[in-house]
Structure formats: C-alpha cells, structure tokens
Design an enzyme around this catalytic site. Sequence first.
Site, mmCIF file in Angstrom:
data_model
loop_
_atom_site.group_PDB
_atom_site.id
_atom_site.type_symbol
_atom_site.label_atom_id
_atom_site.label_comp_id
_atom_site.label_asym_id
_atom_site.label_seq_id
_atom_site.Cartn_x
_atom_site.Cartn_y
_atom_site.Cartn_z
ATOM 1 N N SER A 1 0.837 -1.194 0.000
ATOM 2 C CA SER A 1 0.000 0.000 0.000
ATOM 3 C C SER A 1 0.883 1.258 0.000
ATOM 4 O O SER A 1 1.680 1.427 -0.918
ATOM 5 C CB SER A 1 -0.950 -0.038 1.198
ATOM 6 O OG SER A 1 -1.955 0.929 1.072
ATOM 7 N N ASP B 1 -10.101 -3.699 -5.086
ATOM 8 C CA ASP B 1 -9.404 -2.840 -4.118
ATOM 9 C C ASP B 1 -9.930 -1.408 -4.211
ATOM 10 O O ASP B 1 -9.756 -0.753 -5.237
ATOM 11 C CB ASP B 1 -7.893 -2.873 -4.412
ATOM 12 C CG ASP B 1 -7.063 -2.226 -3.315
ATOM 13 O OD1 ASP B 1 -7.619 -1.418 -2.541
ATOM 14 O OD2 ASP B 1 -5.859 -2.519 -3.238
ATOM 15 N N HIS C 1 -8.093 -4.817 -0.860
ATOM 16 C CA HIS C 1 -6.801 -4.246 -0.485
ATOM 17 C C HIS C 1 -5.978 -5.190 0.387
ATOM 18 O O HIS C 1 -4.753 -5.106 0.403
ATOM 19 C CB HIS C 1 -7.044 -2.923 0.255
ATOM 20 C CG HIS C 1 -5.834 -2.046 0.351
ATOM 21 N ND1 HIS C 1 -5.149 -1.592 -0.753
ATOM 22 C CD2 HIS C 1 -5.184 -1.527 1.429
ATOM 23 C CE1 HIS C 1 -4.132 -0.842 -0.367
ATOM 24 N NE2 HIS C 1 -4.124 -0.786 0.954
#
Length: 422
Positions: free
Chosen positions: A261, A347, A382
């Site tokens: 991320s 995501d 995610h």
Amino acid sequence: GWLGAMNYGVIVANDGHPDFAVFRAPLTDWAPAQWRPVYAPGAGVRVSGVEAFAQHLVVHERRDATTSLVVLDGTETPRRIEFTSEVRTVEPGENLTYDTEWYRFSYESLVTPPSIFEEHLVTGERRLLKQTPVRGGFAEKDYLEERRWVTASDGVEVPVSLVRRADTALDGTAAGLLYGYGAYEASSDPWFSALRLPLLDRGLVFAIAHVRGGGECGRAWYEQGRLEFKPNSFSDFVACGRALVDQGVVAPGRLACRGASAGGLLMGASLNLDPSLFRIVLAEVPFVDALETILDPDLPLTVVEWEEWGNPIESAEIYAVMKSYSPYENITAVPYPAVVATAGLNDPRVGYHEPAKWVTRLREVTTGSHQVLLRTEMGAGHGGPSGRYDVWREQAWLQALLVEHLGLPAQPRPGFAHPSLE
C-alpha cells in the site's frame, strides 16, 4: 500523594505538548486552567494512552521506536516496566479490576510469539499467562534480534530492527529482506511471524526500516515524512538498505525489499532512487501512481488523502514534490532488479490499474533482463486473499521468489527443528 485522593480525573492531551502528556484535574472542575501535569516526557516521546487504577496510573508511551509502559503511583518518580529487548511491541491488556496491584499486558517481538503477561506493580513479580504456540520445535533462543541506527542523508538517525537465526553470520555473505511502510503516523512495531521462520532458517536476515512518515519517534517523525517532506521516507529507506550492505549485515546483490500500500509507494520511489541496491522488490497493492490518483477528487479516498500527501490541484509546490517521487512518473532507462507487484480487482484504496500501469511501464523501459511480474487477485480487495490457506499459498509463492532471486537454499539449514504451520 494526590493519587490516593480519589477526587480527580486524568486527561491525555496535546495542548502545548505535540506528543501528548498526562494531566489531572479535580472532578468538580475540568476547566483547562485546573489541569496539572502528571507525566510530560517531552518532544519525541509519544504518550498514546493512560489507565487509571486505585493506587496507580499506567501510561502507554513510545520513545526511540520502542513501546513502553510507565507506572505512576502519585509519590515516586515514574517507573518503567522493564524488558530485556528494545526490539519489542508491548501493549496494555484487559485490565477490568480497578482496585488491584496486578497489571496485564501483551508482549511480542521479532523472536517472541505473542504473549500475555501480568506483573505485580509493587513486587515486580511477572507471570506468563498465555503464549501463541509455534509448532515444530521452535525455540526463541535459536534466533537473535537487535536494534541499529542508520544515519540518513540529512544526518537524522533512523532506527532499524533486525532478526536472524543465531548461526547466520553478519560477515557480508547473508541475504536480507528490508521491510518498510512510513506513512499516516503508523508505526511498524516489531512483530513475530511464523511465516518468516522458513526464510530465517535459510539464512536470511529480516529488517524493518522505521523511516520518517511513521510514528515510531513521535509526532515530528511523522511530520518530517509527509506533505512536502515525503521524500525523506524514501531517502531514509535507501540509507537503511545501503547501511545493511556497508555494515556487512547482507551481501551486495542479495538484498530484497518489501512493502504494501503506502509501503508499496515506498518500494517504487526507493527503487527509482537507487535501482542497483535491491535484487528483488516485493510491492503489494502498491500506491505507485500517486500523482494521478491524488489529482482525481472523484475517487473515494482522494480528498481525505490530501491531508497526508497534500493537494496538488491547489498547490504547485505539492504538485512538483509529488511528481518528483511518484513511482510511475520517474521510471528511467536503467537495469531494474526483479519486481513483483500484486493487485486486487476489488481494491477500493489502490486501484488495480496502478500496479498494472507501473509494471507495464517498467517492462517497457528497463534495460535489464530481470522478471517484472504482476499478480492480480480477481476476488480480493486491499488486504489480499482472505482465507487462511489462500494467504499461506500467496506467501509461499512470494517466499519461493525470494529463495530463487536471493540464492537461498531450497531446504532449511540443518541444526534447528523447522516449524510446521499445520
């Protein structure tokens, strides 16, 4: 002392204290003019909370990238609950009894599985109540952890946490994996992982770079790694990787890096800063098209994210800074190392198109011959696959790539029992 008077309240506030402090005030008058400092350690020491008991307070703090518990009894100097390792994560446990001298807390480190302890706050007696089992013959003594400090490009000292198997020599021949995140004031506190053991048992050194942008060393540590100062996160990470090589912790050409991320942004930007430093880069759901995303206010997270990265629509300075580090914009014709990117089709935080664009551009521009891979989970968001065995399969795939590219042995080295995950 004031603590036994039972007529006050306890407040944690940051008025005049950027890293927070503990105050007390009479129960009959909570006006700020009545607040009296109880514990104010100063800048760089983050006070994250306090628990009140009949005869003591327990303050939760973080200093020099290390979590601690501090006991106040109203009369003596603050007393820190002692631990042998500074590479640790200690947090308050469930303490539901008000009038007690026993305090329960959780503890884990790079070598200690998650554990629940309780300590008598008068005698210091400590009892282990529960520890997550690690099957297959794991022994904590077979692994070593340590904290090092690396000088960044601007002279700031950056903490690095390391773990290795006890028989892995730091003689410049080992392989290494450097992990980082460094955003949102989130701290990459040391954690135990059974999934890490197969790599340690093959002679890998695992390290965490506590770069600016995280919260490991207080509010200023975060402020120095966000908005126009975000490039500090990337130069810190590269400095930590270079130090591991220069200090003989890992061999040149045998260092991998990993982040997810915002940590994937850290990977992409650090890769552009120093393409020759890493042998393989693992970038999971990486925020690698940062400028394009933050320029689009119609995306669900962009407007709230301006607080972290800045608003490049309104600020020419922020636009220029983001353009200078956004990984996609800064790919150049150099021999990049092996790159592995993951994405999730569903995501909502990092769109799957970001790693897809990044990987495509890397393949087009690199002058090297190393693999540039993209793995897209068609049913994940995610956080990647949600099933336990699906997570293990994905991790096994990533570890197999590390074994291949870092030249690790196919089997764990003999000498220690190898943990089983079954």
